[in-house]
Design an enzyme around this catalytic site. Structure first.
Site, PDB file in Angstrom:
ATOM      1  N   GLY A   7      27.500  43.336 -43.206  1.00  0.00           N
ATOM      2  CA  GLY A   7      27.833  42.798 -41.881  1.00  0.00           C
ATOM      3  C   GLY A   7      29.081  41.923 -41.909  1.00  0.00           C
ATOM      4  O   GLY A   7      29.980  42.058 -41.083  1.00  0.00           O
ATOM      5  N   ARG A   8      29.160  41.033 -42.912  1.00  0.00           N
ATOM      6  CA  ARG A   8      30.292  40.094 -42.956  1.00  0.00           C
ATOM      7  C   ARG A   8      31.559  40.740 -43.519  1.00  0.00           C
ATOM      8  O   ARG A   8      32.583  40.073 -43.643  1.00  0.00           O
ATOM      9  CB  ARG A   8      29.899  38.844 -43.733  1.00  0.00           C
ATOM     10  CG  ARG A   8      29.323  39.087 -45.114  1.00  0.00           C
ATOM     11  CD  ARG A   8      28.675  37.836 -45.673  1.00  0.00           C
ATOM     12  NE  ARG A   8      27.976  38.082 -46.931  1.00  0.00           N
ATOM     13  CZ  ARG A   8      26.728  38.508 -47.040  1.00  0.00           C
ATOM     14  NH1 ARG A   8      26.025  38.768 -45.954  1.00  0.00           N
ATOM     15  NH2 ARG A   8      26.154  38.672 -48.216  1.00  0.00           N
ATOM     16  N   GLU A  45      27.425  33.022 -46.844  1.00  0.00           N
ATOM     17  CA  GLU A  45      26.327  34.001 -46.840  1.00  0.00           C
ATOM     18  C   GLU A  45      26.398  34.844 -48.118  1.00  0.00           C
ATOM     19  O   GLU A  45      25.389  35.373 -48.574  1.00  0.00           O
ATOM     20  CB  GLU A  45      26.411  34.893 -45.582  1.00  0.00           C
ATOM     21  CG  GLU A  45      25.048  35.323 -45.073  1.00  0.00           C
ATOM     22  CD  GLU A  45      25.089  36.066 -43.737  1.00  0.00           C
ATOM     23  OE1 GLU A  45      25.653  37.167 -43.680  1.00  0.00           O
ATOM     24  OE2 GLU A  45      24.531  35.546 -42.757  1.00  0.00           O
ATOM     25  N   HIS A  85      44.150  14.391 -37.280  1.00  0.00           N
ATOM     26  CA  HIS A  85      43.749  13.284 -36.415  1.00  0.00           C
ATOM     27  C   HIS A  85      42.234  13.196 -36.292  1.00  0.00           C
ATOM     28  O   HIS A  85      41.716  12.585 -35.359  1.00  0.00           O
ATOM     29  CB  HIS A  85      44.408  13.445 -35.044  1.00  0.00           C
ATOM     30  CG  HIS A  85      45.906  13.393 -35.143  1.00  0.00           C
ATOM     31  ND1 HIS A  85      46.613  12.210 -35.060  1.00  0.00           N
ATOM     32  CD2 HIS A  85      46.812  14.358 -35.399  1.00  0.00           C
ATOM     33  CE1 HIS A  85      47.904  12.470 -35.221  1.00  0.00           C
ATOM     34  NE2 HIS A  85      48.051  13.763 -35.433  1.00  0.00           N
ATOM     35  N   LYS A 139      24.776  45.875 -36.595  1.00  0.00           N
ATOM     36  CA  LYS A 139      24.564  46.821 -37.694  1.00  0.00           C
ATOM     37  C   LYS A 139      23.145  47.405 -37.613  1.00  0.00           C
ATOM     38  O   LYS A 139      22.954  48.597 -37.731  1.00  0.00           O
ATOM     39  CB  LYS A 139      24.794  46.109 -39.032  1.00  0.00           C
ATOM     40  CG  LYS A 139      24.627  46.997 -40.229  1.00  0.00           C
ATOM     41  CD  LYS A 139      25.013  46.283 -41.514  1.00  0.00           C
ATOM     42  CE  LYS A 139      24.571  47.104 -42.707  1.00  0.00           C
ATOM     43  NZ  LYS A 139      24.898  46.490 -43.979  1.00  0.00           N
ATOM     44  N   GLU A 183      19.020  37.936 -31.157  1.00  0.00           N
ATOM     45  CA  GLU A 183      20.024  37.331 -30.270  1.00  0.00           C
ATOM     46  C   GLU A 183      20.804  38.414 -29.527  1.00  0.00           C
ATOM     47  O   GLU A 183      20.983  38.355 -28.302  1.00  0.00           O
ATOM     48  CB  GLU A 183      21.030  36.489 -31.082  1.00  0.00           C
ATOM     49  CG  GLU A 183      20.462  35.222 -31.687  1.00  0.00           C
ATOM     50  CD  GLU A 183      19.908  35.432 -33.091  1.00  0.00           C
ATOM     51  OE1 GLU A 183      19.529  36.575 -33.438  1.00  0.00           O
ATOM     52  OE2 GLU A 183      19.834  34.435 -33.844  1.00  0.00           O
ATOM     53  N   LYS A 233      14.077  33.389 -39.175  1.00  0.00           N
ATOM     54  CA  LYS A 233      13.822  34.452 -38.192  1.00  0.00           C
ATOM     55  C   LYS A 233      12.318  34.692 -38.050  1.00  0.00           C
ATOM     56  O   LYS A 233      11.795  34.804 -36.939  1.00  0.00           O
ATOM     57  CB  LYS A 233      14.471  35.769 -38.651  1.00  0.00           C
ATOM     58  CG  LYS A 233      15.974  35.834 -38.504  1.00  0.00           C
ATOM     59  CD  LYS A 233      16.445  37.257 -38.831  1.00  0.00           C
ATOM     60  CE  LYS A 233      17.919  37.311 -39.145  1.00  0.00           C
ATOM     61  NZ  LYS A 233      18.382  38.592 -39.649  1.00  0.00           N
TER      62      LYS A 233
END
Ligand code: F6P
Length: 545
Positions: A265-266, A351, A382, A205, A211, A510
């Site tokens: 963004g999400r 978030e 399990h 965005k 990253e 950050k």
């Protein structure tokens, strides 16, 4: 919460106290219509919420809480394009990205639909040209591999949807997702790929996320080394709101796909951020994904609270978080292809509602969003279900199951369905002392062994769950499911009176990483940090020799 909401919260506590003495197995025994009374549908999707610690009075109190929080007013404000993301002064309009109607959708007085449709048309053209081989790599080879480079909302939604829609993908066009700055992920991905047949999508965005920019630079170098610098423009596309930065990276204008600051963004999988999904499943299927979300939007916007799936799920979450103090919530898809759905929901929910102050900036004096976690069944059974059944923490859970599988492989699906039904039943019923004793007696155990074993074999039961059941995991159904959870988050954020659309909590780490990097690289002295960080840095340098 406004004071009237606070008093309603206290009312909720009264209902909790009443229901404390009424185990769900009793409520089911007393009311043969409980399933009918506590299940609702939106299109083909059914929510059974009867296995919750509720009765009608408690639900009425929850609906009253939503009304006291002016849920309906805030929902209207969101869809009217008001800047409900107050700390960033932005509208929250992801619903426009999947809007199928013909009315204008306005933000700040401007209809955004022409822009939305233009980007969708661009995506459609690009998708079909890559898939049919009109768009090829620099040496003329067809693209066989698409690598999406992005993180958070620029990764989790697309990767989740691509996995979920695997039956709609083509074996000759493979998808890869690189998100972590850990070079291992890019390295291991590239190792399997041929640069001549690989297309990269840089999805960000902001187009500044460290990253993503680091991975994109390394991928660019990989292409340039193999095919020459000029090949970069043939092998890269970009999705961003920062068109200038895409251009500066060397992406061709016709390979840049924009979106807007009113898309969080999400909440962006519906925008051009969904491009890798469209490439993987074809544009028609991507359109069906949007249409499925639109169906859920219509349900959310138009259905009265008492029959509204996202409202009911959101309120039950508030009920457990605030009246019962349950700190986590599990999402357990009995659908292997939804393997990344819980991870996707972690960002969407945590978030959004992992907040400590209200909209006015005042500290919350009640709990906000829970920890969201989960894994597909039956694997979870399990692994961690032991704690869900017999641990000291209660974990409300959502089970998800399709009636029809994509593959014809009896008896797999029947067994999957039997398991999901068994788990929610076991959580609700539990196993009493009398039942355990009877079982062990029938097995012929002596009295002493029965006495010793009984406490270990008892299940408290009374553990809440929702079950979502749908005909099949189609693109449209996936769209509906994702939109359902988005709206659930909105409902909860409204009641908790928090801004669900900012994420300042990710900034400090950050900033500190930026400051620490030169110390890791050895270009700055190891001074100024706390003793632990300093000690770890020193030890790191020692290990590196
Ligand atoms: O983690 C913080 C965050 O800003 C997320 O909200 C976002 O989805 C992610 O980083 C990636 O941001 P971008 O798409 O700008 O690279």
């Amino acid at each position: 919460m406004a004071s009237n909401r606070k008093s309603l919260l206290n009312t909720m506590m009264k209902h909790r106290k009443r229901l404390d003495d009424q185990p769900m197995r009793l409520l089911f025994a007393l009311d043969p219509n409980r399933f009918r009374r506590f299940s609702v549908s939106a299109g083909d999707l059914l929510l059974d919420y009867s296995k919750n610690r509720i009765d009608e009075k408690a639900m009425d109190a929850l609906f009253a809480l939503a009304r006291a929080a002016d849920f309906e007013g805030r929902r209207k404000a969101m869809w009217a394009g008001k800047h409900i993301n107050s700390t960033e002064d932005r509208a929250v309009m992801h619903m426009a990205l999947r809007y199928q109607g013909d009315k204008p959708v306005k933000i700040d007085g401007r209809d955004v639909m022409p822009d939305v449709r233009e980007v969708l048309a661009h995506m459609k053209l690009f998708t079909s040209q890559v898939r049919d081989g009109t768009i090829r790599g620099t040496t003329g080879e067809k693209f066989t591999d698409i690598v999406n480079i992005g993180i958070g909302g620029s990764d989790l939604g697309p990767v989740m949807a691509t996995l979920a829609l695997a039956p709609y993908t083509r074996p000759d066009l493979r998808s890869h997702y690189v998100s972590n700055v850990d070079g291992a992920q890019l390295h291991d991905t590239l190792q399997r790929l041929d640069p001549k047949r690989t297309m990269f999508i840089v999805a960000s965005k902001t187009f500044t996320t460290d990253e993503t920019m680091t991975n994109a630079a390394s991928a660019r170098a990989w292409v340039a080394t193999a095919l020459g610098d000029k090949a970069v423009s043939d092998h890269f596309a970009a999705v961003s709101t920062n068109l200038k930065a895409c251009d500066a990276f060397g992406i061709r204008e016709d390979r840049i796909f924009g979106f807007w600051d009113w898309v969080g963004g999400r909440y962006s999988v519906w925008s051009a951020i969904g491009l890798p999904v469209a490439l993987a499943v074809g544009f028609d299927n991507f359109s069906a994904f949007l249409a499925g979300a639109y169906e859920m939007d219509q349900h959310f916007l138009k259905t009265r609270l008492e029959k509204n799936l996202p409202v009911i799920m959101g309120l039950l979450g508030v009920w457990y978080r605030n009246a019962w103090g349950f700190a986590t919530h599990a999402v357990l898809p009995y659908d292997q292809r939804l393997s990344r759905f819980p991870a996707y929901l972690q960002q969407q929910d945590m978030e959004s509602n992992g907040k400590q102050v209200n909209l006015e900036g005042k500290p919350l004096d009640y709990d906000s969003g829970p920890v969201i976690w989960g894994e597909p069944g039956t694997n979870g059974q399990h692994a961690f279900y032991q704690l869900i059944h017999q641990g000291t923490s209660v974990v409300p859970a959502d089970f998800l199951i399709a009636a029809n599988p994509h593959e014809d492989m009896a008896p797999h699906h029947e067994k999957l369905v039997a398991n999901v039904l068994a788990q929610s039943e076991a959580l609700m019923l539990g196993k009493t002392r009398e039942e355990v004793v009877a079982e062990l007696t029938a097995q012929g155990l002596d009295k002493a062994s029965i006495k010793a074993l009984t406490p270990h074999k008892m299940f408290p039961g009374n553990r809440p769950s929702n079950t979502l059941i749908y005909p099949k995991l189609t693109p449209a159904m996936l769209g509906s499911l994702v939109a359902l959870y988005e709206h659930k988050v909105f409902v909860q954020g409204t009641i908790w009176n928090v801004n669900s659309y900012d994420q300042w909590g990710v900034e400090l780490g950050k900033q500190l990483a930026k400051a620490i990097l030169p110390k890791v690289q050895g270009t700055a002295a190891n001074t100024g940090n706390d003793a632990s960080t300093k000690g770890l840095l020193a030890h790191y340098h020692k290990l590196r020799g």
